[in-house]
Design an enzyme around this catalytic site. Sequence first.
Site, PDB file in Angstrom:
ATOM      1  N   ASP A  36       1.008  -1.036  -0.429  1.00  0.00           N
ATOM      2  CA  ASP A  36      -0.452   0.285   0.140  1.00  0.00           C
ATOM      3  C   ASP A  36       0.796   1.407  -0.108  1.00  0.00           C
ATOM      4  OD1 ASP A  36      -1.838  -1.799   0.259  1.00  0.00           O
ATOM      5  OD2 ASP A  36      -2.305  -1.605   2.086  1.00  0.00           O
ATOM      6  N   ASP A  92     -15.149  -2.665  -0.074  1.00  0.00           N
ATOM      7  CA  ASP A  92     -15.148  -2.842   1.524  1.00  0.00           C
ATOM      8  C   ASP A  92     -16.081  -2.250   2.485  1.00  0.00           C
ATOM      9  OD1 ASP A  92     -12.022  -2.827   0.075  1.00  0.00           O
ATOM     10  OD2 ASP A  92     -12.497  -0.446  -0.731  1.00  0.00           O
TER      11      ASP A  92
END
Length: 239
Positions: A12, A132
């Site tokens: 990330d 998500d």
Amino acid sequence: MFPSFEVIPAVDMQDGQVVQLVGGERGTETEYGDPVAAAQRWVDAGAETLHLVDLDGAFEGERANADAVEAVLEATDVSVQLGGGIRTVDDADSLLSMGVDRVILGTAAVENPDIVGEINDRHPGSVVVSLDAKDGEVVVSGWTESTGLDPAEAAARYEAEGAGGVLFTDVDVEGQLSGVRADEIARVVDAVDIPVIASGGVSTLSDIEALKDAGAAATVVGTALYEGEFTLEEAAAVV
């Protein structure tokens, strides 16, 4: 997409650095250095796939770590999936032509479900839709806006639109080393016939086994690997 269950290291990126967030919230990040070094570390440890996320793109809506992504692609020869800031068909075209194997759509798929089929028509099998979930609902725009969508129902909807896979992230436990909620994954797995990639909360090798038993095709692991809770080699050995 995944011949057998796979453990996928997360890379990330924020401001050109590898970070891990807690609960998907800005300001909670811990930095882990250069993306290329991290990617190479995981490849050397046996990773077959890398999971790249442009966090600046996820939060701001525009990809901001293109140089880092390109550098990772040039330095490695494994499969790469990328999410964060992919909003248009042109964005997907650009990344896939650059060498990314799969693009992950979150906000764009919620705002314009047709984009899933449009990209899939041009690049079959290349679209993973990111679901998500926070407090039981799908969230978008860097995990800041609730859509009211149920993750399992949304997964089935995007499968019908042409998604080749689903990435389910349990934001409530993301980055916290608190363990997985395998029942949440199982609900999504039961709703679709396409592969489901699980993410969020993995802290032990038992968590990985639980996700596999729940029917996930793969799991993305970040903080646990960076913090040395277990090695990628150890994770591969249990699956």
